[in-house]
Scaffold this motif. Structure first.
Motif, PDB file in Angstrom:
ATOM      1  N   ARG A 372       0.811  -1.211   0.000  1.00  0.00           N
ATOM      2  CA  ARG A 372       0.000   0.000   0.000  1.00  0.00           C
ATOM      3  C   ARG A 372       0.850   1.270   0.000  1.00  0.00           C
ATOM      4  O   ARG A 372       0.347   2.352  -0.318  1.00  0.00           O
ATOM      5  CB  ARG A 372      -0.930  -0.006   1.216  1.00  0.00           C
ATOM      6  CG  ARG A 372      -1.937  -1.148   1.181  1.00  0.00           C
ATOM      7  CD  ARG A 372      -2.873  -1.074   2.370  1.00  0.00           C
ATOM      8  NE  ARG A 372      -3.834  -2.163   2.356  1.00  0.00           N
ATOM      9  CZ  ARG A 372      -4.798  -2.320   3.256  1.00  0.00           C
ATOM     10  NH1 ARG A 372      -4.917  -1.451   4.250  1.00  0.00           N
ATOM     11  NH2 ARG A 372      -5.634  -3.344   3.178  1.00  0.00           N
ATOM     12  N   THR A 373       2.133   1.129   0.352  1.00  0.00           N
ATOM     13  CA  THR A 373       2.989   2.322   0.358  1.00  0.00           C
ATOM     14  C   THR A 373       3.477   2.663  -1.044  1.00  0.00           C
ATOM     15  O   THR A 373       4.025   3.755  -1.255  1.00  0.00           O
ATOM     16  CB  THR A 373       4.213   2.107   1.271  1.00  0.00           C
ATOM     17  OG1 THR A 373       5.037   1.066   0.722  1.00  0.00           O
ATOM     18  CG2 THR A 373       3.774   1.720   2.677  1.00  0.00           C
ATOM     19  N   ARG A 374       3.282   1.754  -2.014  1.00  0.00           N
ATOM     20  CA  ARG A 374       3.751   1.987  -3.383  1.00  0.00           C
ATOM     21  C   ARG A 374       2.621   1.963  -4.399  1.00  0.00           C
ATOM     22  O   ARG A 374       2.753   2.516  -5.491  1.00  0.00           O
ATOM     23  CB  ARG A 374       4.793   0.934  -3.772  1.00  0.00           C
ATOM     24  CG  ARG A 374       6.083   1.023  -2.980  1.00  0.00           C
ATOM     25  CD  ARG A 374       7.092  -0.024  -3.414  1.00  0.00           C
ATOM     26  NE  ARG A 374       7.433   0.060  -4.827  1.00  0.00           N
ATOM     27  CZ  ARG A 374       8.275   0.948  -5.349  1.00  0.00           C
ATOM     28  NH1 ARG A 374       8.860   1.852  -4.561  1.00  0.00           N
ATOM     29  NH2 ARG A 374       8.534   0.968  -6.634  1.00  0.00           N
ATOM     30  N   ALA A 440      10.627  -1.894  -7.961  1.00  0.00           N
ATOM     31  CA  ALA A 440       9.863  -3.002  -7.374  1.00  0.00           C
ATOM     32  C   ALA A 440       8.372  -2.750  -7.555  1.00  0.00           C
ATOM     33  O   ALA A 440       7.884  -1.632  -7.372  1.00  0.00           O
ATOM     34  CB  ALA A 440      10.201  -3.146  -5.896  1.00  0.00           C
ATOM     35  N   ALA A 441       7.651  -3.797  -7.926  1.00  0.00           N
ATOM     36  CA  ALA A 441       6.220  -3.659  -8.187  1.00  0.00           C
ATOM     37  C   ALA A 441       5.460  -3.336  -6.907  1.00  0.00           C
ATOM     38  O   ALA A 441       5.910  -3.649  -5.797  1.00  0.00           O
ATOM     39  CB  ALA A 441       5.682  -4.944  -8.809  1.00  0.00           C
ATOM     40  N   ALA A 442       4.300  -2.718  -7.062  1.00  0.00           N
ATOM     41  CA  ALA A 442       3.459  -2.391  -5.916  1.00  0.00           C
ATOM     42  C   ALA A 442       2.627  -3.591  -5.473  1.00  0.00           C
ATOM     43  O   ALA A 442       2.043  -3.572  -4.390  1.00  0.00           O
ATOM     44  CB  ALA A 442       2.537  -1.223  -6.253  1.00  0.00           C
ATOM     45  N   GLY A 465      -2.700  -7.259   1.630  1.00  0.00           N
ATOM     46  CA  GLY A 465      -1.431  -6.581   1.449  1.00  0.00           C
ATOM     47  C   GLY A 465      -0.939  -5.983   2.753  1.00  0.00           C
ATOM     48  O   GLY A 465      -1.605  -6.027   3.782  1.00  0.00           O
ATOM     49  N   SER A 466       0.246  -5.426   2.694  1.00  0.00           N
ATOM     50  CA  SER A 466       0.850  -4.866   3.897  1.00  0.00           C
ATOM     51  C   SER A 466       1.363  -3.464   3.602  1.00  0.00           C
ATOM     52  O   SER A 466       1.524  -3.083   2.454  1.00  0.00           O
ATOM     53  CB  SER A 466       1.992  -5.754   4.375  1.00  0.00           C
ATOM     54  OG  SER A 466       2.936  -5.906   3.345  1.00  0.00           O
TER      55      SER A 466
END
Length: 466
Positions: A372-374, A440-442, A465-466
């Protein structure tokens, strides 16, 4: 793996050939030997110019290491088998390199209108017959390529350096050759001691100091000496019985030293496996489990060659030293095609199970997790539904949660946020491969304890997700 693999029984034909004609496999059949005959090499003009004879024992040490390792459940060094090394190098290095060169040439010539139709025809033919559809380079491929290049470069030291000093298959056939039927024979009455046979021998098996007799364990029965002999003094004739001590026989002390080194090496690999921590990004081909893969995989590279998206790559450090060069799934390089089960069909040992397509589609390889951060939808409040669109599972392992937000202009918009349903996700990596986020993928596929098992369809469990 301690399991009978019917297809591997064909290897017994090589043993039968060795019992009849010694190392004729090395001289007439082995593709690695053929390639080394083509590569330019330095030819010895005298026996004294040869590499010191104790080096001939190294191949027996490599053989001992592979055999002891296999008995202990480790096939790491099976990559040193000449067939495995050649096939893996072709699949992981040579074909992708050729593909890159062909693409560069096609791009350079395509603007010429008259060449466009021929270029399309040639490209279509190559994609269907020779070159991989979407080859992907990976760091482990470089290691394979370096090893293969060193084998070829060693030819500059001595012709067929690999066959003489390092090849474990050559060592096995050399041991069997001691009881072979057809053997090199020199007629002392007709021999004029010209030395032509010794100079031409590709493995340096002929010893001038022993009346030009050939070491049966090193002779590849290429017949070059017989063809070159001006007086016809050399022939290959049947003879039964065990051959006595040969020119390059390892001593008893060397044998025990080699066995000791092999045992210690295997022990270190086993300790490394026991102390290793499971890698959270370790993904295996569909239906494969670590235990089956490590016990059966011969590192031949056939699965890499047939993977249409380049998703399967050889492991370097991901799975630990005991799993060196076993296939791993790297979703950022490619994804496991939902309509493909080629890797299991191509695997000669069953390390990757041969699954029907409908069964393969249900096999878990990992679990997709949204970062979730990306993620554009979660972190930047931008609509992006690519992962949901690309998910091939009919029931959609990636679904969209719709929420209403107010943008900077005060307008109310509907935002689609991806969420993963873990009961439906098989970890194919299509979402990660197509994710448009740089680097890096989300959404990434991580290791799942259910890997190698069918999905748990039904129920409402989900991983968000994290």
């Amino acid at each position: 793996g301690r399991a009978w693999i019917p297809g591997m029984a064909l290897g017994l034909l090589t043993i039968v050939l060795a019992l009849v004609a010694g190392r004729a496999w090395c001289g007439w059949v082995c593709p690695m030997g053929t390639l080394l005959d083509i590569i330019p090499s330095r030819r010895s003009r005298a026996a004294s110019a040869d590499v010191p004879s104790p080096w001939r024992s190294v191949k027996y040490g490599v053989l001992a290491l592979i055999v002891i390792g296999a008995a202990a459940g480790s096939l790491t060094l099976i990559v040193l088998d000449p067939i495995t090394l050649l096939l893996r190098s072709m699949a992981a290095v040579v074909l992708p390199a050729i593909d890159g060169a062909v693409k560069a040439i096609e791009i350079a010539l395509y603007p010429v209108r008259a060449l466009q139709a021929p270029i399309v025809a040639v490209d279509t033919f190559l994609r269907r017959t020779v070159l991989p559809a979407q080859p992907a380079f990976y760091v482990a491929n470089v290691a394979v390529g370096v090893l293969f290049a060193l084998v070829l470069a060693a030819n500059a030291i001595r012709r067929r350096f690999w066959c003489r000093y390092l090849c474990p298959l050559g060592a096995l056939l050399a041991l069997i050759s001691r009881v072979s039927v057809l053997r090199h024979r020199v007629d002392a009455d007709r021999c004029i001691q010209c030395g032509r046979c010794a100079r031409l021998c590709p493995t340096g098996a002929i010893a001038p100091e022993r009346a030009f007799a050939a070491d049966v364990a090193e002779c590849t029965a290429c017949l070059g000496c017989a063809a070159a002999c001006p007086t016809g003094a050399i022939s290959f004739q049947p003879k039964l019985g065990l051959v006595g001590p040969q020119r390059y026989d390892p001593s008893r002390r060397q044998v025990f030293a080699l066995l000791g080194i092999a045992a210690v090496g295997v022990g270190l690999l086993k300790v490394a496996r026991a102390l290793g921590v499971p890698d959270g990004w370790l993904l295996r081909p569909p239906g494969a489990t670590d235990s089956e893969l490590l016990g059966r995989c011969i590192r031949c590279g056939q699965c890499l060659k047939v993977c249409p998206t380049g998703a399967l790559q050889p492991s370097l450090t991901t799975a630990g030293p005991d799993a060196l060069w076993t296939p791993v799934l790297v979703p950022r390089h490619g994804y496991c095609d939902y309509g493909c089960a080629s890797c299991g069909q191509a695997c000669p040992t069953g390390a990757i199970p041969r699954l029907a397509l409908d069964v393969k589609r249900q096999m878990v390889m990992g679990l997709a997790v949204v970062d979730r951060t990306r993620c554009l939808a979660w972190a930047k409040q931008q609509n992006c539904i690519i992962c949901e669109e690309m998910c091939p599972v009919p029931s959609k392992a990636v679904r969209l949660d719709d929420i209403e937000i107010t943008d900077a202009q005060g307008n109310t918009i509907t935002l689609h946020r991806p969420v993963v349903n873990e009961r439906h996700c098989i970890g194919c990596g299509a979402c990660e491969f197509h994710c448009p986020v740089e680097g890096a993928a989300a959404i990434r596929v991580v290791y799942s304890p259910l890997a190698g098992q069918p999905t748990r369809h039904g129920g409402g469990g989900r991983g968000e997700g994290s």
